[in-house]
Design an enzyme around this catalytic site. Sequence first.
Site, PDB file in Angstrom:
ATOM      1  N   SER A  12     -22.851 -33.655  27.286  1.00 28.83           N
ATOM      2  CA  SER A  12     -23.453 -34.543  26.271  1.00 28.83           C
ATOM      3  C   SER A  12     -22.748 -34.416  24.922  1.00 28.83           C
ATOM      4  O   SER A  12     -22.626 -35.404  24.190  1.00 28.83           O
ATOM      5  CB  SER A  12     -24.959 -34.295  26.131  1.00 28.83           C
ATOM      6  OG  SER A  12     -25.210 -33.047  25.555  1.00 28.83           O
ATOM      7  N   ARG A  64      -7.499 -14.611  35.546  1.00 33.44           N
ATOM      8  CA  ARG A  64      -7.899 -15.519  34.455  1.00 33.44           C
ATOM      9  C   ARG A  64      -6.683 -16.138  33.779  1.00 33.44           C
ATOM     10  O   ARG A  64      -6.627 -17.321  33.490  1.00 33.44           O
ATOM     11  CB  ARG A  64      -8.720 -14.702  33.437  1.00 33.44           C
ATOM     12  CG  ARG A  64      -9.248 -15.488  32.262  1.00 33.44           C
ATOM     13  CD  ARG A  64     -10.104 -14.595  31.371  1.00 33.44           C
ATOM     14  NE  ARG A  64     -11.218 -14.010  32.093  1.00 33.44           N
ATOM     15  CZ  ARG A  64     -12.344 -14.649  32.415  1.00 33.44           C
ATOM     16  NH1 ARG A  64     -12.491 -15.902  32.048  1.00 33.44           N
ATOM     17  NH2 ARG A  64     -13.306 -14.052  33.078  1.00 33.44           N
ATOM     18  N   MET A  89     -17.793 -23.266  30.020  1.00 35.13           N
ATOM     19  CA  MET A  89     -18.350 -21.934  30.224  1.00 35.13           C
ATOM     20  C   MET A  89     -17.328 -20.970  30.832  1.00 35.13           C
ATOM     21  O   MET A  89     -17.564 -20.363  31.866  1.00 35.13           O
ATOM     22  CB  MET A  89     -19.614 -22.038  31.103  1.00 35.13           C
ATOM     23  CG  MET A  89     -20.657 -22.951  30.508  1.00 35.13           C
ATOM     24  SD  MET A  89     -20.927 -22.684  28.729  1.00 35.13           S
ATOM     25  CE  MET A  89     -22.632 -22.216  28.714  1.00 35.13           C
ATOM     26  N   ARG A  90     -16.183 -20.861  30.173  1.00 26.96           N
ATOM     27  CA  ARG A  90     -15.139 -19.934  30.639  1.00 26.96           C
ATOM     28  C   ARG A  90     -14.676 -19.112  29.445  1.00 26.96           C
ATOM     29  O   ARG A  90     -14.522 -19.636  28.337  1.00 26.96           O
ATOM     30  CB  ARG A  90     -13.902 -20.714  31.122  1.00 26.96           C
ATOM     31  CG  ARG A  90     -14.100 -21.573  32.305  1.00 26.96           C
ATOM     32  CD  ARG A  90     -13.812 -20.903  33.612  1.00 26.96           C
ATOM     33  NE  ARG A  90     -12.624 -20.061  33.623  1.00 26.96           N
ATOM     34  CZ  ARG A  90     -12.486 -18.994  34.412  1.00 26.96           C
ATOM     35  NH1 ARG A  90     -13.445 -18.643  35.226  1.00 26.96           N
ATOM     36  NH2 ARG A  90     -11.380 -18.284  34.381  1.00 26.96           N
ATOM     37  N   ILE A  91     -14.451 -17.840  29.711  1.00 19.05           N
ATOM     38  CA  ILE A  91     -13.835 -17.005  28.677  1.00 19.05           C
ATOM     39  C   ILE A  91     -12.331 -17.252  28.763  1.00 19.05           C
ATOM     40  O   ILE A  91     -11.762 -17.254  29.858  1.00 19.05           O
ATOM     41  CB  ILE A  91     -14.163 -15.523  28.933  1.00 19.05           C
ATOM     42  CG1 ILE A  91     -15.662 -15.303  28.776  1.00 19.05           C
ATOM     43  CG2 ILE A  91     -13.372 -14.625  27.987  1.00 19.05           C
ATOM     44  CD1 ILE A  91     -16.139 -13.942  29.223  1.00 19.05           C
ATOM     45  N   HIS A 108     -21.784 -23.763  19.817  1.00 21.02           N
ATOM     46  CA  HIS A 108     -22.690 -22.781  20.422  1.00 21.02           C
ATOM     47  C   HIS A 108     -24.111 -23.054  19.925  1.00 21.02           C
ATOM     48  O   HIS A 108     -24.305 -23.324  18.742  1.00 21.02           O
ATOM     49  CB  HIS A 108     -22.236 -21.363  20.058  1.00 21.02           C
ATOM     50  CG  HIS A 108     -23.030 -20.310  20.747  1.00 21.02           C
ATOM     51  ND1 HIS A 108     -22.893 -20.028  22.095  1.00 21.02           N
ATOM     52  CD2 HIS A 108     -24.015 -19.499  20.295  1.00 21.02           C
ATOM     53  CE1 HIS A 108     -23.752 -19.071  22.427  1.00 21.02           C
ATOM     54  NE2 HIS A 108     -24.437 -18.736  21.355  1.00 21.02           N
ATOM     55  N   VAL A 143     -16.012 -13.520  22.751  1.00 21.30           N
ATOM     56  CA  VAL A 143     -16.915 -14.594  23.173  1.00 21.30           C
ATOM     57  C   VAL A 143     -17.764 -15.077  21.984  1.00 21.30           C
ATOM     58  O   VAL A 143     -18.409 -14.279  21.305  1.00 21.30           O
ATOM     59  CB  VAL A 143     -17.854 -14.096  24.303  1.00 21.30           C
ATOM     60  CG1 VAL A 143     -18.890 -15.163  24.672  1.00 21.30           C
ATOM     61  CG2 VAL A 143     -17.035 -13.709  25.517  1.00 21.30           C
ATOM     62  N   ASP A 144     -17.749 -16.381  21.747  1.00 24.65           N
ATOM     63  CA  ASP A 144     -18.504 -17.008  20.656  1.00 24.65           C
ATOM     64  C   ASP A 144     -18.183 -16.392  19.295  1.00 24.65           C
ATOM     65  O   ASP A 144     -19.044 -16.310  18.409  1.00 24.65           O
ATOM     66  CB  ASP A 144     -20.027 -16.976  20.953  1.00 24.65           C
ATOM     67  CG  ASP A 144     -20.360 -17.744  22.227  1.00 24.65           C
ATOM     68  OD1 ASP A 144     -19.745 -18.800  22.446  1.00 24.65           O
ATOM     69  OD2 ASP A 144     -21.211 -17.293  23.012  1.00 24.65           O
TER      70      ASP A 144
HETATM   71  C1  GAR Z   1     -24.535 -26.969  24.649  1.00 22.18           C
HETATM   72  O1  GAR Z   1     -25.838 -26.612  24.227  1.00 22.18           O
HETATM   73  C2  GAR Z   1     -23.505 -26.027  24.068  1.00 22.18           C
HETATM   74  O2  GAR Z   1     -23.808 -25.606  22.764  1.00 22.18           O
HETATM   75  C3  GAR Z   1     -23.570 -24.855  25.018  1.00 22.18           C
HETATM   76  O3  GAR Z   1     -23.678 -25.458  26.280  1.00 22.18           O
HETATM   77  C4  GAR Z   1     -24.382 -26.702  26.152  1.00 22.18           C
HETATM   78  C5  GAR Z   1     -23.526 -27.764  26.805  1.00 22.18           C
HETATM   79  O4  GAR Z   1     -24.208 -28.991  26.835  1.00 22.18           O
HETATM   80  N1  GAR Z   1     -22.417 -24.013  24.905  1.00 22.18           N
HETATM   81  C6  GAR Z   1     -22.448 -22.704  24.987  1.00 22.18           C
HETATM   82  O5  GAR Z   1     -23.451 -22.063  25.208  1.00 22.18           O
HETATM   83  C7  GAR Z   1     -21.110 -22.014  24.758  1.00 22.18           C
HETATM   84  N2  GAR Z   1     -21.269 -20.622  24.481  1.00 22.18           N
HETATM   85  P1  GAR Z   1     -23.412 -30.327  27.078  1.00 22.18           P
HETATM   86  O6  GAR Z   1     -22.567 -30.081  28.327  1.00 22.18           O
HETATM   87  O7  GAR Z   1     -24.472 -31.352  27.306  1.00 22.18           O
HETATM   88  O8  GAR Z   1     -22.576 -30.587  25.879  1.00 22.18           O
END
Ligand code: GAR
Length: 215
Positions: A12, A64, A89-91, A108, A143-144
């Site tokens: 999204s 990786r 969602m990958r490091i 994040h 991470v983050d």
């Molecule tokens: C979002 O809330 C984003 O901030 C989070 O994943 C979701 C993805 O939603 N990211 C993390 O947690 C990264 N550490 P989306 O696929 O609908 O954009």
Amino acid sequence: MRVAILISGRGSNMERLVDSCKINNKSASIELVFSNNDKASGLSFAKNNNIKTSVIDHRIFEKREDFDHELDKKLRENNIDFICNAGFMRILSEDFVNNWFNKQLNIHPSLLPDFKGLDVHKRVIESKTNISGCTVHLVRAGVDEGPIIGQISTNVESNDNEEILAGKVLKLEHILYPVCLKLFSDNLIQINEDKIIYSKEAIDQLDEINARLGK
Ligand code: GAR
């Protein structure tokens, strides 16, 4: 600026970045949507919007670094200048991060540096904090971690559950990410040794969204 968006799922935030580049950000164009997961539902939005997509399954690589190398190759083949991680969602390995130093953003769903990692909203609610939000930051090896570009906060109400809080924060993410990308493509911020130097215009734009939406 030729931008690639990296996703792993719903996408999204990617949708909002694509829309914003069509409507009000003429200095950036989304040239590639990449995923490590061929089931990522966001891929169909990209295809329907005539954006090139690419999938490389990370599970076929032993290391990786090997996956990251292929990703790097794909980005270069497409002459990408800048990367937005949007639920990717990958490091990423240190080499990859260094190759795209100051050219890679992540979003994040917390007010970093608090609540890095996974299950953010669950942990926020359990902690009984009354404020949360979202952060866009430059990517560094941890991470983050990385210099923060922008944040928007929201109250955590006593009756918020994980789902409600995730929904509230996601709405803010959708506003914050396009603004932050545009700050880069319009050259409104500079980075000096991990310190962000904001132009007056950049400050005004971030203040405006915070005054309108933030708590
Ligand atoms: C979002 O809330 C984003 O901030 C989070 O994943 C979701 C993805 O939603 N990211 C993390 O947690 C990264 N550490 P989306 O696929 O609908 O954009």
